[in-house]
Scaffold this active site. Structure first.
Site, PDB file in Angstrom:
ATOM      1  N   GLU A  43       0.828  -1.463  -0.095  1.00 14.55           N
ATOM      2  CA  GLU A  43      -0.146  -0.031   0.217  1.00 14.55           C
ATOM      3  C   GLU A  43       1.061   1.227   0.246  1.00 14.55           C
ATOM      4  O   GLU A  43       2.250   0.982   0.575  1.00 14.55           O
ATOM      5  CB  GLU A  43      -0.849   0.421   1.309  1.00 14.55           C
ATOM      6  CG  GLU A  43      -1.728   1.138   1.128  1.00 14.55           C
ATOM      7  CD  GLU A  43      -2.773   0.567   2.352  1.00 14.55           C
ATOM      8  OE1 GLU A  43      -4.164   1.291   2.500  1.00 14.55           O
ATOM      9  OE2 GLU A  43      -2.513   0.367   3.452  1.00 14.55           O
ATOM     10  N   LYS A 116     -10.554   0.333  -1.828  1.00 15.47           N
ATOM     11  CA  LYS A 116     -10.373   0.268  -0.237  1.00 15.47           C
ATOM     12  C   LYS A 116     -11.410   1.040  -0.232  1.00 15.47           C
ATOM     13  O   LYS A 116     -12.154   1.695  -0.050  1.00 15.47           O
ATOM     14  CB  LYS A 116      -9.412   0.775   0.527  1.00 15.47           C
ATOM     15  CG  LYS A 116      -9.097   0.188   1.605  1.00 15.47           C
ATOM     16  CD  LYS A 116      -7.655   1.035   2.243  1.00 15.47           C
ATOM     17  CE  LYS A 116      -7.618   0.803   3.438  1.00 15.47           C
ATOM     18  NZ  LYS A 116      -6.131   2.066   4.175  1.00 15.47           N
ATOM     19  N   CYS A 156      -4.922  -3.309   3.509  1.00  9.78           N
ATOM     20  CA  CYS A 156      -4.532  -2.596   4.795  1.00  9.78           C
ATOM     21  C   CYS A 156      -5.700  -3.054   5.858  1.00  9.78           C
ATOM     22  O   CYS A 156      -6.090  -3.995   6.576  1.00  9.78           O
ATOM     23  CB  CYS A 156      -4.222  -1.415   4.816  1.00  9.78           C
ATOM     24  SG  CYS A 156      -2.759  -1.322   6.544  1.00  9.78           S
TER      25      CYS A 156
END
Length: 268
Positions: A43, A116, A156
């Site tokens: 990321e 995301k 994440c």
């Protein structure tokens, strides 16, 4: 599905996009030289800016831009499937971007995009993070059938929300670019990664940022490849480098046949 080699790249990205791209090229080339046909970048591989708004100036139109062109070339030059960590893409909301992970084929063609969904927020011990200040959330979980494997995507903070991946099960491989903070990573990173691999009976490639960045932020590192039984096959605690392991479909089937937990699910 045949056995294939995969690699997760760990970086300590800084404030220079050009330098970060050069480091990414270096590690993708090293991964390919080690026999990897799938490579995952972390990321924010292209920028860990001085402040959270720095990434807004980099935002590209989906499908076009220098970052996307450079990534397509990396995949093509090295003949690898490349999961390009995350980069900022334009979104309809003013002063915000999508934090997007792109998948490129060995021909350099973008074949998938995941935005995301879960945006990180944390405050304490002198730190504060609020991704929602500059990032718009995605809305669609993603699983893609490739010639290598059925691949699910997360980024994440998504790691903390197992329902996202349960919606996609079964899949062979979960790709998770990340930039976990040192504090939250020390507490939860390995536990969460192994849990997601175990409960979905899949391989998991976690490609992390790992070290002290130019902007003063410290990330946890510990990029890992984990098998469907929850065993860590490769790990890099800190600093730049690679973790490499073979993805074996026979092991996936063995785990699922001996302990058919996915088939035993009764709640949606």
């Amino acid at each position: 599905m045949q056995t294939f080699r995969a690699a997760a790249v760990q970086m300590v990205s800084g404030i220079s996009v050009a330098a970060n791209l050069e480091r990414a090229r270096h590690w993708v080339q090293k991964a390919a030289a080690a026999g990897a046909v799938l490579v995952v970048l972390p990321e924010y591989f292209c920028l860990m800016g001085q402040n959270e708004r720095d990434k807004l100036a980099l935002a590209e139109r989906p499908g076009s831009g220098p970052l996307q062109d450079a990534l397509a070339k990396m995949a093509r030059d090295n003949s690898v499937w490349l999961c390009a960590g995350t980069l900022p893409l334009q979104c309809p909301e003013p002063d915000k971007v999508y934090n997007s992970s792109l998948l490129f084929s060995p021909e350099g063609v973008q074949v998938a995009r995941y935005d995301k969904i879960h945006l990180f927020g944390f405050s304490g011990l002198g730190e504060r993070y609020a991704e929602a200040d500059t990032i718009a959330p995605g809305s669609q979980p993603l699983k893609v059938a490739t010639p290598l494997a059925d691949v699910a995507f997360g980024i994440c903070y998504d790691l903390r929300f197992p329902e996202q991946f349960r919606m996609l099960a079964p899949f062979d491989l979960l790709l998770l670019p990340a930039a976990f903070t040192a504090i939250t990573g020390e507490a939860h990173w390995e536990t969460l990664l192994r849990a997601r691999a175990i409960e979905n009976q899949c391989y998991l490639l976690a490609s992390a940022q790992g070290g002290l960045h130019e902007n003063g932020r410290r990330t946890h590192g510990h990029s890992m490849i984990i098998d469907p039984w929850g065993r860590i096959l490769a790990e890099l605690p800190e600093g730049e480098g690679l973790v490499v392991a073979d993805i074996d479909p026979k092991l996936i089937q063995s785990v699922r046949s001996r302990l058919p937990a996915l088939a035993h699910r009764t709640l949606a």
